[in-house]
Design an enzyme around this catalytic site. Structure first.
Site, PDB file in Angstrom:
ATOM      1  N   LYS A  15       1.049  -1.244  -0.105  1.00 30.62           N
ATOM      2  CA  LYS A  15       0.072  -0.082  -0.007  1.00 30.62           C
ATOM      3  C   LYS A  15       0.972   1.093   0.058  1.00 30.62           C
ATOM      4  CE  LYS A  15      -4.371   1.200   2.436  1.00 30.62           C
ATOM      5  NZ  LYS A  15      -5.118   0.921   3.674  1.00 30.62           N
TER       6      LYS A  15
HETATM    7  O1  G3P Z   1      -9.144   2.142   4.136  1.00 29.72           O
HETATM    8  C1  G3P Z   1      -9.013   3.304   4.542  1.00 29.72           C
HETATM    9  C2  G3P Z   1      -9.540   3.428   5.843  1.00 29.72           C
HETATM   10  O2  G3P Z   1      -8.738   2.911   6.617  1.00 29.72           O
HETATM   11  C3  G3P Z   1      -9.704   4.892   6.293  1.00 29.72           C
HETATM   12  O3  G3P Z   1     -11.150   4.698   7.054  1.00 29.72           O
HETATM   13  O4  G3P Z   1     -12.795   5.395   8.539  1.00 29.72           O
HETATM   14  O5  G3P Z   1     -10.294   5.972   8.932  1.00 29.72           O
HETATM   15  O6  G3P Z   1     -11.676   7.013   7.258  1.00 29.72           O
HETATM   16  P1  G3P Z   1     -11.671   5.860   7.987  1.00 29.72           P
END
Ligand code: G3P
Length: 218
Positions: free
Chosen positions: A87
């Protein structure tokens, strides 16, 4: 549509795997820290533990931001297990690294994508997956789902093979909407997958079926 779970929590990964619909896992440094996984050796071991639970792709994020360092870190991650996808953040050195990894046959997930232009660059550089963060756009009053639609249109216009991995999914409706828009993959919390199961008419109908069965067989 592939289902990934967005967590570094082994119990939740096991639970999703046991449901039989899991195609992979995404993680990031924040999710690792949330589980108390710190220090390079522990983090690398945790990636291997995740790979041993799921059958599919496991995204492992580099923390380097300079080209040569990204390459070094990404190659080390890719060596860990055949299921690892490296990633890489959407920055200039990240784009160069995506191209480098793509030429070497190392699979990648371009993360922190918030615009169609960034997604176009990631595809041009040969990313395996692109991760538009729709929840974080919604958080700032910007339509995250529209970004998924725009990327789908652009990729289809040119036949890009980069898979759209709808990320930062927060709830079940995001999953449904992304499926309608043709996202190739969604990654979200276990709750967003569990929510797909639920309908009160299913519960009411099942209770009635079981009640009628009992009546007829008592
Ligand atoms: O896959 C990306 C993710 O981990 C971000 O999610 O909920 O932190 O915006 P969030």
């Amino acid at each position: 549509m592939k289902f990934f779970i967005d967590t570094a929590n082994l119990d939740q990964i096991k639970e999703a795997q046991e449901l039989g619909v899991l195609d992979g896992v995404t993680t990031n440094p924040s999710l690792m820290a949330k589980e108390g996984i710190t220090g390079k050796d522990n983090i690398l071991k945790h990636y291997v533990d995740i790979c041993n639970i799921v059958d599919g792709d496991v995204s492992a994020e580099v923390v380097a931001t300079e080209f040569k360092e990204i390459i070094k870190e990404g190659e080390e991650l890719a060596e860990l297990h055949e299921q690892i996808v490296v990633k890489v953040p959407m920055i200039k050195d990240g784009v160069k690294a995506l191209k480098y990894f793509s030429d070497k046959g190392i699979r990648t997930n371009c993360t922190l994508v918030f615009s169609p232009g960034q997604a176009l660059l990631a595809a041009k550089a040969g990313a395996t997956y692109v991760s538009p963060f729709l929840g974080r756009l919604d958080d700032i009053s910007t339509d995250g789902l529209n970004l998924i639609a725009e990327i789908r249109l652009i990729y289809d216009n040119y036949g890009f093979e980069t898979q759209i991995l709808a990320a930062s999914i927060r709830h079940t409706m995001h999953v449904i909407d992304c499926a309608k828009l043709g996202a190739d993959v969604m990654t979200g919390p276990l709750s967003s997958i569990d929510g797909l199961l639920k309908h009160p008419l299913t519960d009411i109908g099942l209770a009635k079926f079981l009640e009628d069965y009992k009546k007829g067989n008592s």
